[in-house]
Write an enzyme that holds these catalytic residues in place. Structure first.
Site, PDB file in Angstrom:
ATOM      1  N   LEU A  63      54.152  61.130  43.694  1.00 45.60           N
ATOM      2  CA  LEU A  63      54.745  62.058  44.381  1.00 45.60           C
ATOM      3  C   LEU A  63      56.325  62.072  43.757  1.00 45.60           C
ATOM      4  O   LEU A  63      56.870  62.871  43.600  1.00 45.60           O
ATOM      5  CB  LEU A  63      55.242  61.738  45.815  1.00 45.60           C
ATOM      6  N   HIS A 124      63.892  48.544  47.698  1.00 43.51           N
ATOM      7  CA  HIS A 124      62.543  48.498  49.065  1.00 43.51           C
ATOM      8  C   HIS A 124      61.943  49.472  49.293  1.00 43.51           C
ATOM      9  O   HIS A 124      61.532  49.847  50.144  1.00 43.51           O
ATOM     10  CB  HIS A 124      63.778  48.032  50.217  1.00 43.51           C
ATOM     11  N   HIS A 233      66.905  51.736  55.806  1.00 43.63           N
ATOM     12  CA  HIS A 233      65.122  51.180  54.808  1.00 43.63           C
ATOM     13  C   HIS A 233      64.774  52.440  54.757  1.00 43.63           C
ATOM     14  O   HIS A 233      65.240  53.255  54.787  1.00 43.63           O
ATOM     15  CB  HIS A 233      64.160  50.903  56.345  1.00 43.63           C
ATOM     16  N   SER A 284      66.214  51.460  61.030  1.00 41.16           N
ATOM     17  CA  SER A 284      64.828  52.518  60.053  1.00 41.16           C
ATOM     18  C   SER A 284      65.558  54.199  59.975  1.00 41.16           C
ATOM     19  O   SER A 284      67.031  54.634  61.171  1.00 41.16           O
ATOM     20  CB  SER A 284      64.341  52.545  61.499  1.00 41.16           C
TER      21      SER A 284
END
Ligand SMILES: *[C@@H]1O[C@H](CO)[C@@H](O)[C@H](O)[C@H]1NC(C)=O
Ligand SMILES: *[C@@H]1O[C@H](CO)[C@@H](O)[C@H](O)[C@H]1NC(C)=O
Ligand SMILES: *[C@@H]1O[C@H](CO)[C@@H](O)[C@H](O)[C@H]1NC(C)=O
Ligand SMILES: *[C@@H]1O[C@H](CO)[C@@H](O)[C@H](O)[C@H]1NC(C)=O
Ligand SMILES: *[C@@H]1O[C@H](CO)[C@@H](O)[C@H](O)[C@H]1NC(C)=O
Length: 453
Positions: A63, A124, A233, A284
């Site tokens: 992508l 990450h 994240h 998150s």
């Protein structure tokens, strides 16, 4: 022995107070600054993606490319005093990557770049190919060492350092901060509430919303780079994704660089923008929060499990209609705020540069709990709750977060196929029941394990 390499950059210097637009003539000397960016995309098919620890989540296309970005800062009067900061769009940095990069740097530059002044980080992303880390667990979940991934990352990092080294110019650095809204949730708010009230009162939110931006400008006025820290994240892409990409903060970097490098293709052009990881544990980007994918009910309970189906059905999503849109939305928020802070950044950094590297035995640290009691760390071991995963990517079976009791079936599997944890470890990790005693596994110290692919 478990050791953790810590490189602490003491770049933190004195901030010159100033409210005006950047100006170079206030007596601050500035630095030599070099920026570089190079492709570090590994194999985009057949190789397990690193992040969700699922060997079946293999790459099946691309992508966006993964980039490694380097910033070198040196003192003008004493240019060997320098520090190198690398931001690689990969799952995490590994000791193996670090050693190979340092070996190449030694060959090319002698002692100029070394273990003390080269800081290497991963953003990450969970959507890059794995196989470049020597740690047992990552070895297992990536299906062994994948040389093509390791080579792409090491070469990309070294290329980006070469570029930054070659284009160093005299310039100045400005710092700014701001709050990013609507882009993070605490993955475990009920655990956060276990912190003392007095501590929680010090913060306005259960996540850290502050972004810090460094703006780099050459003496001739040309803008050359942007470096930022923000805690989220990069896992807007869930564990069903098979397309290699650098996720939400990679998208933010893409937007920032496209804006500054008008007319260049993505990944090209002189301006380098890096969004690097900071205190992102349990933060998150999936802002709609956890819901049971079978019933739609919220599942924000202590173990994040669904009454029907257990923990593996409890998944956080949002803010977009699918993970691709969510990646773009979060990336755009982060980019927009960085740009705003960047445009306003007017405090100049000044002062000497130094850096420190330290080896710490994390398995043997004594912590003072209060005036009478101490605690001690132990050899690493992953508990049952580890296997539950998180709301961003639950584990398999019915492992549940917050578990304090083991299970004879899994203990048997563990003892038969891995290693039985020592009584010392069991005692030390209590009340966490040990599932994987990785610190006592015979593979722990094998830097170079089985070759694969
Ligand atoms: C999964 O674990 C939870 C919490 O321990 C429990 O309530 C639930 O009944 C379990 N579900 C299954 C399918 O075993
Ligand atoms: C992952 O996101 C896609 C939408 O992009 C969705 O269809 C799928 O159900 C999600 N899967 C999990 C396990 O979260
Ligand atoms: C742990 O640290 C203490 C104090 O620093 C030291 O005396 C002891 O030998 C260490 N133990 C091990 C097993 O390394
Ligand atoms: C110190 O910590 C220990 C262990 O948590 C606890 O049992 C003890 O009561 C504490 N003592 C004081 C004075 O707070
Ligand atoms: C560990 O503890 C168990 C149960 O308390 C005991 O039976 C066993 O002998 C111990 N093992 C060692 C090596 O001390």
């Amino acid at each position: 022995m478990v050791v953790l390499a810590v490189v602490i950059s003491l770049l933190v210097l004195y901030v010159q107070p100033s409210d005006a637009v950047p100006e170079f003539s206030k007596g601050s000397e500035g630095y030599l600054i070099g920026v570089g960016r190079a492709d570090c995309t590994g194999p985009i098919a057949e190789v397990p993606l690193l992040g969700y620890a699922n060997p079946d989540q293999k790459g099946g296309g691309i992508l966006s490319r993964q980039y490694c970005r380097t910033f070198i800062l040196a003192e003008r009067q004493n240019p060997t005093k320098r520090v190198v900061h690398i931001v690689a769009e990969i799952g995490m940095m590994s000791e193996r990557v670090r050693l190979e990069v340092l070996k190449q740097l030694k060959y090319k530059y002698g002692d100029l770049y070394n273990q003390n002044n080269v800081i290497m980080t991963g953003t990450h992303t969970h959507s890059g190919p794995g196989g470049f880390a020597q740690y047992t667990l990552l070895m297992i979940s990536s299906g062994g060492l994948i040389r093509p991934t390791l080579n792409a990352i090491v070469n990309g990092i070294v290329n980006s350092i070469d570029m930054a080294h070659q284009n160093m110019v005299q310039g100045h650095i400005f710092i700014g901060t701001g709050l990013v809204e609507n882009s993070q949730i605490n993955r475990s708010p009920l655990s956060y509430l276990q912190n003392p009230v007095s501590e929680r009162r010090r913060y306005s939110s259960n996540v850290d919303k502050e972004m810090t931006v460094l703006k780099m400008v050459a003496d001739n006025g040309q803008e050359i780079g942007m470096f930022s820290w923000f805690a989220v994240h990069p896992v807007s892409m869930n564990n069903t994704n098979v397309l290699v990409n650098s996720d939400n903060i990679g998208y933010a970097a893409y937007l920032f660089e496209q804006e500054k490098n008008k007319g260049y293709l993505p990944g090209k052009g002189p301006f380098v923008a890096a969004f690097t990881s900071s205190n992102l544990g349990d933060v998150s980007p999936n802002t709609k929060g956890p819901h049971c994918i079978n019933t739609g009910e919220p599942c924000e309970n202590m173990g994040n499990y669904c009454l029907i189906g257990g923990a593996k059905f409890c998944i956080a999503t949002g803010p977009g209609k699918d993970m691709f849109q969510s990646t773009q939305i979060i990336g755009t928020h982060v980019y927009s705020k960085a740009k705003e802070i960047y445009m306003k950044a007017s405090k100049e950094l000044d002062g000497p540069i130094s850096s420190v590297h330290q080896w710490v035995d994390m398995s043997n640290i004594t912590v003072q709990l209060n005036s009478t009691h101490t605690g001690k760390t132990c050899k690493p071991a992953l508990g049952y709750s580890f296997a539950a995963g998180t709301i961003d990517g639950p584990g398999m079976f019915n492992f549940t977060q917050g578990t304090t009791e083991g299970h004879p079936f899994w203990d048997f599997i563990r003892d038969a196929f891995l290693v039985q944890p020592s009584n010392e470890s069991i005692e030390c990790h209590k009340p966490k029941p040990i599932l994987l005693p990785v610190g006592e596994s015979p593979h722990e110290n094998q830097l170079y394990g089985a070759e694969h692919g």
